[in-house]
Design an enzyme around this catalytic site. Structure first.
Site, PDB file in Angstrom:
ATOM      1  N   SER A 135       0.789  -1.230   0.000  1.00 21.51           N
ATOM      2  CA  SER A 135       0.000   0.000   0.000  1.00 21.51           C
ATOM      3  C   SER A 135       0.818   1.275   0.000  1.00 21.51           C
ATOM      4  CB  SER A 135      -0.932   0.007   1.216  1.00 21.51           C
ATOM      5  OG  SER A 135      -0.187  -0.073   2.420  1.00 21.51           O
ATOM      6  N   HIS A 147      -5.977  -3.598  -0.713  1.00 23.06           N
ATOM      7  CA  HIS A 147      -5.865  -2.475  -1.648  1.00 23.06           C
ATOM      8  C   HIS A 147      -6.067  -2.907  -3.100  1.00 23.06           C
ATOM      9  CE1 HIS A 147      -4.529   0.955   0.863  1.00 23.06           C
ATOM     10  NE2 HIS A 147      -4.103  -0.008   1.675  1.00 23.06           N
ATOM     11  N   LYS A 203     -12.387  -0.007   1.439  1.00 25.24           N
ATOM     12  CA  LYS A 203     -11.573   0.775   0.506  1.00 25.24           C
ATOM     13  C   LYS A 203     -12.347   0.944  -0.806  1.00 25.24           C
ATOM     14  CE  LYS A 203      -7.109  -0.122   2.672  1.00 25.24           C
ATOM     15  NZ  LYS A 203      -7.601  -0.637   3.948  1.00 25.24           N
TER      16      LYS A 203
END
Length: 410
Positions: free
Chosen positions: A196, A230, A259
Protein backbone atom coordinates in the site's frame (compact mmCIF):
# COMPACT_ATOMS: atom_id res chain seq x y z
CA UNK A 1 -2.89 10.94 41.78
CA UNK A 2 -3.42 8.43 38.93
CA UNK A 3 -1.03 8.86 35.98
CA UNK A 4 1.00 11.56 37.78
CA UNK A 5 4.28 9.71 37.10
CA UNK A 6 3.26 8.14 33.81
CA UNK A 7 2.01 11.36 32.20
CA UNK A 8 5.48 12.98 31.86
CA UNK A 9 6.82 9.81 30.26
CA UNK A 10 3.99 9.78 27.72
CA UNK A 11 4.42 13.49 27.03
CA UNK A 12 8.13 12.99 26.40
CA UNK A 13 7.37 10.17 23.98
CA UNK A 14 5.05 12.48 22.03
CA UNK A 15 7.70 15.22 21.98
CA UNK A 16 10.29 12.71 20.74
CA UNK A 17 8.00 11.71 17.87
CA UNK A 18 7.55 15.39 17.05
CA UNK A 19 11.31 15.99 17.03
CA UNK A 20 11.86 12.97 14.77
CA UNK A 21 9.21 14.11 12.31
CA UNK A 22 7.15 10.98 13.02
CA UNK A 23 4.16 12.44 14.84
CA UNK A 24 0.92 12.05 12.95
CA UNK A 25 -0.53 15.02 14.78
CA UNK A 26 -3.69 16.83 13.76
CA UNK A 27 -6.42 14.88 12.01
CA UNK A 28 -8.39 16.96 9.50
CA UNK A 29 -12.13 17.01 10.21
CA UNK A 30 -14.33 16.83 7.12
CA UNK A 31 -17.40 19.00 7.65
CA UNK A 32 -19.01 18.71 4.22
CA UNK A 33 -18.76 16.78 0.98
CA UNK A 34 -19.63 18.99 -1.98
CA UNK A 35 -20.93 16.90 -4.91
CA UNK A 36 -19.21 16.80 -8.29
CA UNK A 37 -20.14 19.64 -10.60
CA UNK A 38 -19.28 20.21 -14.24
CA UNK A 39 -15.70 19.20 -15.03
CA UNK A 40 -14.65 18.79 -11.41
CA UNK A 41 -15.18 15.90 -9.04
CA UNK A 42 -16.33 16.09 -5.41
CA UNK A 43 -14.73 18.60 -3.06
CA UNK A 44 -14.33 18.55 0.71
CA UNK A 45 -14.61 21.24 3.35
CA UNK A 46 -12.52 20.99 6.53
CA UNK A 47 -13.06 22.33 10.01
CA UNK A 48 -11.15 25.59 10.46
CA UNK A 49 -10.81 26.31 6.74
CA UNK A 50 -14.07 28.15 6.16
CA UNK A 51 -15.50 27.76 2.67
CA UNK A 52 -12.25 26.54 1.11
CA UNK A 53 -12.70 23.45 -1.07
CA UNK A 54 -10.21 20.59 -1.22
CA UNK A 55 -9.48 17.79 -3.69
CA UNK A 56 -8.94 14.58 -1.76
CA UNK A 57 -5.89 12.67 -3.01
CA UNK A 58 -5.36 10.55 0.11
CA UNK A 59 -8.39 8.27 0.22
CA UNK A 60 -8.64 4.50 -0.17
CA UNK A 61 -12.05 4.94 -1.82
CA UNK A 62 -10.71 3.91 -5.21
CA UNK A 63 -14.09 3.49 -6.91
CA UNK A 64 -15.57 6.61 -5.31
CA UNK A 65 -18.64 4.74 -4.06
CA UNK A 66 -19.14 6.25 -0.59
CA UNK A 67 -21.68 8.77 -1.92
CA UNK A 68 -23.24 6.49 -4.53
CA UNK A 69 -27.06 6.57 -4.40
CA UNK A 70 -27.40 2.78 -4.74
CA UNK A 71 -25.19 2.16 -1.71
CA UNK A 72 -26.90 4.84 0.39
CA UNK A 73 -30.29 3.43 -0.52
CA UNK A 74 -29.24 -0.12 0.37
CA UNK A 75 -27.86 0.98 3.74
CA UNK A 76 -30.94 3.07 4.53
CA UNK A 77 -33.21 0.13 3.72
CA UNK A 78 -31.05 -2.15 5.87
CA UNK A 79 -31.29 0.29 8.78
CA UNK A 80 -35.06 0.58 8.32
CA UNK A 81 -35.47 -3.20 8.44
CA UNK A 82 -32.91 -4.16 11.08
CA UNK A 83 -31.87 -1.03 13.01
CA UNK A 84 -28.51 0.70 13.32
CA UNK A 85 -26.53 -2.03 15.11
CA UNK A 86 -26.30 -5.84 15.30
CA UNK A 87 -26.83 -5.99 19.07
CA UNK A 88 -24.27 -8.71 19.82
CA UNK A 89 -21.61 -10.93 18.38
CA UNK A 90 -22.94 -13.20 15.67
CA UNK A 91 -22.99 -16.57 17.41
CA UNK A 92 -25.11 -15.07 20.20
CA UNK A 93 -27.64 -12.94 18.36
CA UNK A 94 -25.86 -10.80 15.83
CA UNK A 95 -26.33 -12.47 12.43
CA UNK A 96 -28.84 -10.89 10.07
CA UNK A 97 -29.94 -11.69 6.55
CA UNK A 98 -27.64 -9.07 4.94
CA UNK A 99 -24.60 -10.65 6.63
CA UNK A 100 -25.36 -14.07 5.18
CA UNK A 101 -26.27 -12.65 1.77
CA UNK A 102 -23.04 -10.64 1.63
CA UNK A 103 -20.91 -13.67 2.50
CA UNK A 104 -22.53 -15.67 -0.28
CA UNK A 105 -21.95 -12.86 -2.76
CA UNK A 106 -18.28 -12.47 -1.72
CA UNK A 107 -17.66 -16.21 -2.11
CA UNK A 108 -19.14 -16.15 -5.62
CA UNK A 109 -17.25 -12.97 -6.55
CA UNK A 110 -13.94 -14.64 -5.68
CA UNK A 111 -14.91 -18.11 -6.96
CA UNK A 112 -14.53 -19.69 -3.51
CA UNK A 113 -16.67 -22.09 -1.51
CA UNK A 114 -17.31 -19.78 1.42
CA UNK A 115 -16.70 -16.34 2.92
CA UNK A 116 -16.76 -14.77 6.37
CA UNK A 117 -17.01 -11.08 7.28
CA UNK A 118 -15.30 -9.21 10.13
CA UNK A 119 -15.43 -5.70 11.57
CA UNK A 120 -12.31 -4.69 9.60
CA UNK A 121 -9.59 -6.14 7.38
CA UNK A 122 -7.10 -5.65 10.22
CA UNK A 123 -9.30 -7.81 12.46
CA UNK A 124 -9.60 -10.33 9.63
CA UNK A 125 -5.90 -10.95 9.13
CA UNK A 126 -5.34 -11.25 12.89
CA UNK A 127 -8.21 -13.71 13.15
CA UNK A 128 -7.01 -15.75 10.17
CA UNK A 129 -3.33 -16.07 11.03
CA UNK A 130 -3.51 -16.67 14.79
CA UNK A 131 -5.89 -19.69 14.70
CA UNK A 132 -3.87 -21.33 11.93
CA UNK A 133 -0.57 -21.24 13.81
CA UNK A 134 0.47 -24.15 16.01
CA UNK A 135 3.79 -24.76 17.80
CA UNK A 136 4.77 -26.71 14.66
CA UNK A 137 3.96 -23.95 12.17
CA UNK A 138 6.44 -21.72 10.31
CA UNK A 139 5.43 -18.27 9.04
CA UNK A 140 7.16 -16.70 6.03
CA UNK A 141 6.46 -13.01 5.33
CA UNK A 142 7.51 -10.32 2.83
CA UNK A 143 9.55 -7.63 4.57
CA UNK A 144 7.22 -4.83 3.41
CA UNK A 145 3.98 -6.48 4.50
CA UNK A 146 1.39 -4.28 6.20
CA UNK A 147 1.44 -3.65 9.94
CA UNK A 148 -1.61 -5.93 10.40
CA UNK A 149 0.38 -8.91 9.10
CA UNK A 150 3.38 -8.02 11.27
CA UNK A 151 1.21 -7.88 14.38
CA UNK A 152 -0.63 -11.07 13.44
CA UNK A 153 2.72 -12.88 13.31
CA UNK A 154 3.71 -11.44 16.69
CA UNK A 155 0.47 -12.63 18.26
CA UNK A 156 0.60 -16.05 16.60
CA UNK A 157 3.94 -17.12 18.14
CA UNK A 158 4.94 -19.67 15.48
CA UNK A 159 7.72 -22.20 15.80
CA UNK A 160 9.81 -19.99 13.52
CA UNK A 161 9.31 -16.98 11.31
CA UNK A 162 11.22 -15.89 8.25
CA UNK A 163 11.08 -12.47 6.63
CA UNK A 164 12.17 -12.54 3.01
CA UNK A 165 13.48 -9.57 1.06
CA UNK A 166 10.73 -7.63 -0.68
CA UNK A 167 9.48 -9.55 -3.73
CA UNK A 168 12.68 -11.61 -3.75
CA UNK A 169 11.63 -15.08 -4.92
CA UNK A 170 15.07 -16.60 -4.32
CA UNK A 171 14.96 -15.43 -0.71
CA UNK A 172 11.42 -16.78 -0.35
CA UNK A 173 12.50 -20.18 -1.68
CA UNK A 174 15.43 -20.25 0.73
CA UNK A 175 13.00 -19.65 3.59
CA UNK A 176 10.73 -22.46 2.40
CA UNK A 177 13.73 -24.76 2.13
CA UNK A 178 14.81 -23.96 5.72
CA UNK A 179 11.28 -24.46 7.01
CA UNK A 180 11.07 -27.86 5.32
CA UNK A 181 14.50 -28.88 6.64
CA UNK A 182 13.51 -28.18 10.26
CA UNK A 183 10.57 -30.58 10.00
CA UNK A 184 7.74 -28.11 10.56
CA UNK A 185 4.32 -29.63 10.03
CA UNK A 186 2.71 -26.53 8.52
CA UNK A 187 3.93 -23.43 6.65
CA UNK A 188 2.14 -20.18 5.88
CA UNK A 189 3.54 -17.84 3.26
CA UNK A 190 1.92 -14.44 3.80
CA UNK A 191 2.03 -11.44 1.49
CA UNK A 192 0.13 -8.32 0.64
CA UNK A 193 -1.40 -8.39 -2.82
CA UNK A 194 -0.80 -4.66 -3.25
CA UNK A 195 1.90 -3.04 -1.12
CA UNK A 196 0.00 0.00 0.00
CA UNK A 197 2.89 2.43 0.36
CA UNK A 198 4.29 1.65 -3.09
CA UNK A 199 1.36 0.64 -5.27
CA UNK A 200 3.36 -2.39 -6.45
CA UNK A 201 1.90 -5.88 -6.55
CA UNK A 202 3.16 -9.27 -5.43
CA UNK A 203 3.94 -11.78 -8.22
CA UNK A 204 1.33 -14.20 -6.95
CA UNK A 205 1.64 -16.72 -9.78
CA UNK A 206 5.36 -17.22 -9.09
CA UNK A 207 4.84 -17.24 -5.32
CA UNK A 208 2.04 -19.81 -5.65
CA UNK A 209 4.30 -22.06 -7.72
CA UNK A 210 6.97 -21.97 -5.02
CA UNK A 211 4.45 -22.78 -2.30
CA UNK A 212 3.17 -25.74 -4.33
CA UNK A 213 6.74 -26.89 -4.99
CA UNK A 214 7.41 -27.23 -1.25
CA UNK A 215 3.93 -28.28 -0.15
CA UNK A 216 4.77 -32.00 0.01
CA UNK A 217 7.46 -31.32 2.63
CA UNK A 218 4.83 -30.30 5.19
CA UNK A 219 2.41 -32.91 6.58
CA UNK A 220 -0.23 -30.20 7.09
CA UNK A 221 0.51 -28.32 3.88
CA UNK A 222 2.20 -25.11 2.85
CA UNK A 223 -0.43 -22.41 2.30
CA UNK A 224 -0.39 -19.06 0.53
CA UNK A 225 -2.22 -16.32 2.46
CA UNK A 226 -2.82 -13.03 0.62
CA UNK A 227 -4.16 -9.78 2.04
CA UNK A 228 -5.44 -7.94 -1.02
CA UNK A 229 -7.22 -5.11 0.74
CA UNK A 230 -5.86 -2.48 -1.65
CA UNK A 231 -6.29 -4.68 -4.71
CA UNK A 232 -9.86 -5.98 -4.55
CA UNK A 233 -12.23 -3.63 -6.34
CA UNK A 234 -9.44 -1.45 -7.74
CA UNK A 235 -7.11 -3.80 -9.62
CA UNK A 236 -7.49 -6.41 -12.33
CA UNK A 237 -9.64 -6.36 -15.45
CA UNK A 238 -12.92 -6.76 -13.55
CA UNK A 239 -11.78 -5.52 -10.13
CA UNK A 240 -11.02 -8.92 -8.62
CA UNK A 241 -7.65 -7.72 -7.48
CA UNK A 242 -4.12 -9.03 -7.63
CA UNK A 243 -5.27 -12.62 -8.17
CA UNK A 244 -6.95 -11.57 -11.40
CA UNK A 245 -4.05 -9.33 -12.47
CA UNK A 246 -1.50 -12.14 -11.98
CA UNK A 247 -3.77 -15.04 -13.00
CA UNK A 248 -3.18 -16.84 -9.70
CA UNK A 249 -5.20 -17.89 -6.69
CA UNK A 250 -4.27 -17.83 -3.00
CA UNK A 251 -5.25 -20.62 -0.63
CA UNK A 252 -6.66 -17.98 1.71
CA UNK A 253 -7.64 -14.50 0.52
CA UNK A 254 -8.34 -11.55 2.80
CA UNK A 255 -10.05 -8.42 1.51
CA UNK A 256 -11.75 -5.28 2.75
CA UNK A 257 -15.10 -3.61 2.27
CA UNK A 258 -13.69 -0.29 3.47
CA UNK A 259 -11.57 0.77 0.51
CA UNK A 260 -12.73 0.33 -3.10
CA UNK A 261 -16.19 -0.84 -1.99
CA UNK A 262 -16.67 2.35 0.01
CA UNK A 263 -18.31 0.84 3.10
CA UNK A 264 -16.75 -0.79 6.18
CA UNK A 265 -15.50 -4.20 7.31
CA UNK A 266 -13.20 -6.99 6.20
CA UNK A 267 -13.57 -10.57 5.00
CA UNK A 268 -11.84 -13.84 4.19
CA UNK A 269 -12.71 -16.35 1.47
CA UNK A 270 -11.59 -19.94 1.09
CA UNK A 271 -12.67 -23.59 1.37
CA UNK A 272 -15.84 -24.19 3.38
CA UNK A 273 -14.05 -26.34 6.00
CA UNK A 274 -11.53 -23.56 6.62
CA UNK A 275 -14.25 -20.92 7.02
CA UNK A 276 -16.16 -23.20 9.40
CA UNK A 277 -12.98 -23.58 11.47
CA UNK A 278 -12.50 -19.80 11.61
CA UNK A 279 -16.06 -19.34 12.89
CA UNK A 280 -15.13 -21.53 15.86
CA UNK A 281 -11.65 -20.14 16.53
CA UNK A 282 -11.21 -16.55 15.25
CA UNK A 283 -11.14 -14.28 18.31
CA UNK A 284 -12.29 -11.08 16.61
CA UNK A 285 -15.24 -12.93 15.12
CA UNK A 286 -16.30 -14.70 18.29
CA UNK A 287 -15.82 -11.78 20.67
CA UNK A 288 -16.50 -8.70 18.51
CA UNK A 289 -19.63 -7.36 16.84
CA UNK A 290 -19.89 -7.65 13.05
CA UNK A 291 -20.50 -4.72 10.73
CA UNK A 292 -24.08 -3.48 10.89
CA UNK A 293 -26.80 -5.03 8.73
CA UNK A 294 -27.04 -1.72 6.88
CA UNK A 295 -23.32 -1.77 6.10
CA UNK A 296 -23.59 -5.36 4.90
CA UNK A 297 -26.45 -4.38 2.59
CA UNK A 298 -24.44 -1.43 1.24
CA UNK A 299 -21.41 -3.67 0.64
CA UNK A 300 -23.62 -6.10 -1.28
CA UNK A 301 -24.84 -3.20 -3.40
CA UNK A 302 -21.20 -2.22 -4.08
CA UNK A 303 -20.40 -5.73 -5.32
CA UNK A 304 -23.48 -5.72 -7.53
CA UNK A 305 -22.50 -2.33 -8.96
CA UNK A 306 -18.91 -3.42 -9.64
CA UNK A 307 -20.16 -6.36 -11.70
CA UNK A 308 -22.47 -4.09 -13.73
CA UNK A 309 -21.60 -2.03 -16.84
CA UNK A 310 -21.41 1.07 -14.61
CA UNK A 311 -18.84 -0.63 -12.40
CA UNK A 312 -16.68 -1.59 -15.36
CA UNK A 313 -16.92 1.98 -16.66
CA UNK A 314 -15.72 3.24 -13.27
CA UNK A 315 -12.80 0.81 -13.35
CA UNK A 316 -11.82 1.93 -16.85
CA UNK A 317 -11.96 5.57 -15.77
CA UNK A 318 -9.89 4.79 -12.67
CA UNK A 319 -7.22 3.17 -14.81
CA UNK A 320 -7.19 6.13 -17.22
CA UNK A 321 -6.88 8.70 -14.43
CA UNK A 322 -4.14 6.64 -12.77
CA UNK A 323 -2.14 6.54 -16.00
CA UNK A 324 -2.63 10.28 -16.53
CA UNK A 325 -1.45 11.13 -13.04
CA UNK A 326 1.47 8.69 -12.97
CA UNK A 327 2.74 9.83 -16.38
CA UNK A 328 2.34 13.48 -15.36
CA UNK A 329 4.33 13.00 -12.15
CA UNK A 330 7.18 11.37 -14.07
CA UNK A 331 7.14 14.01 -16.80
CA UNK A 332 7.57 16.68 -14.14
CA UNK A 333 10.77 14.97 -13.04
CA UNK A 334 9.53 13.45 -9.80
CA UNK A 335 10.39 9.92 -8.74
CA UNK A 336 7.78 7.20 -8.22
CA UNK A 337 7.70 3.44 -7.87
CA UNK A 338 6.53 1.57 -10.98
CA UNK A 339 3.08 0.00 -11.02
CA UNK A 340 -0.44 0.07 -12.44
CA UNK A 341 -2.32 0.48 -9.16
CA UNK A 342 -4.01 3.82 -8.27
CA UNK A 343 -1.56 4.29 -5.38
CA UNK A 344 1.06 6.58 -6.92
CA UNK A 345 3.85 7.48 -4.47
CA UNK A 346 5.80 10.67 -5.09
CA UNK A 347 9.17 9.74 -3.60
CA UNK A 348 11.21 12.63 -2.22
CA UNK A 349 13.60 10.69 0.07
CA UNK A 350 13.73 13.67 2.41
CA UNK A 351 11.43 14.09 5.40
CA UNK A 352 11.66 17.88 5.56
CA UNK A 353 10.97 18.42 1.87
CA UNK A 354 8.10 15.91 2.03
CA UNK A 355 6.53 17.98 4.79
CA UNK A 356 7.04 21.17 2.79
CA UNK A 357 5.24 19.73 -0.21
CA UNK A 358 2.31 18.47 1.87
CA UNK A 359 1.86 21.96 3.34
CA UNK A 360 2.14 23.54 -0.10
CA UNK A 361 -0.49 21.18 -1.48
CA UNK A 362 -2.88 21.97 1.36
CA UNK A 363 -2.49 25.71 0.78
CA UNK A 364 -3.47 25.00 -2.82
CA UNK A 365 -6.55 23.00 -1.82
CA UNK A 366 -5.17 19.47 -2.20
CA UNK A 367 -5.25 16.85 0.56
CA UNK A 368 -2.25 14.52 0.53
CA UNK A 369 -0.37 12.68 3.26
CA UNK A 370 3.35 12.43 4.01
CA UNK A 371 4.59 8.87 4.52
CA UNK A 372 7.75 8.68 6.63
CA UNK A 373 9.66 6.21 8.80
CA UNK A 374 8.65 3.81 10.34
CA UNK A 375 5.72 3.43 7.92
CA UNK A 376 8.31 3.31 5.13
CA UNK A 377 12.06 2.63 5.41
CA UNK A 378 14.35 5.59 6.02
CA UNK A 379 15.28 7.17 2.71
CA UNK A 380 11.91 6.37 1.12
CA UNK A 381 10.02 9.38 2.51
CA UNK A 382 7.19 10.07 0.11
CA UNK A 383 3.70 11.37 -0.47
CA UNK A 384 1.21 8.63 -1.22
CA UNK A 385 -1.19 9.99 -3.80
CA UNK A 386 -4.28 7.85 -4.34
CA UNK A 387 -6.31 8.23 -7.48
CA UNK A 388 -10.06 7.60 -7.35
CA UNK A 389 -12.75 7.04 -9.94
CA UNK A 390 -14.35 10.21 -8.55
CA UNK A 391 -11.43 12.27 -9.91
CA UNK A 392 -11.92 13.92 -13.27
CA UNK A 393 -9.32 14.78 -15.89
CA UNK A 394 -9.58 18.40 -14.73
CA UNK A 395 -8.88 17.33 -11.14
CA UNK A 396 -5.78 15.38 -12.12
CA UNK A 397 -4.47 18.25 -14.23
CA UNK A 398 -5.05 20.71 -11.40
CA UNK A 399 -2.96 18.60 -9.02
CA UNK A 400 -0.21 18.24 -11.62
CA UNK A 401 -0.10 22.03 -12.11
CA UNK A 402 0.38 22.51 -8.37
CA UNK A 403 3.18 19.93 -8.35
CA UNK A 404 4.79 21.75 -11.26
CA UNK A 405 4.70 25.07 -9.36
CA UNK A 406 6.33 23.44 -6.33
CA UNK A 407 9.02 21.97 -8.56
CA UNK A 408 9.73 25.42 -9.99
CA UNK A 409 10.30 26.80 -6.48
CA UNK A 410 13.30 24.47 -6.18
Amino acid sequence: MPLDRLTPVLQQAIEDLEAQGRRKGHEPVVTEVVPAQGERGPRYRLLGHGEKLFIRMNSNSYLGLAQHPALKKAEEEGIERFGVGPGAVRFISGTYGPHVELEGRLARFHAREAAMIFSSAYATILSVVVPLVTPETVLISDELNHNCIINAIRLARPREKYVYKHLNLADLEAALHQAAAMGARRALVITDGIFSMRGSHAPLSEIALLVRKYDHHFPENALLVVDDSHGVGAFGATGRGTEEYTQAQADILVGTLGKAFGVNGGYVVGPSALIAYFRETSPMYIYSNPITPGEAAAAGAALELLESPEGQTRLAHLRAMTRRFREGVLQLGYESFPGDHPVVPLVLRDGERTGQLVRFLREEGILATAIVYPVVPKGEESIRFQVSAEHTQADIDQVLRVLERFKALG
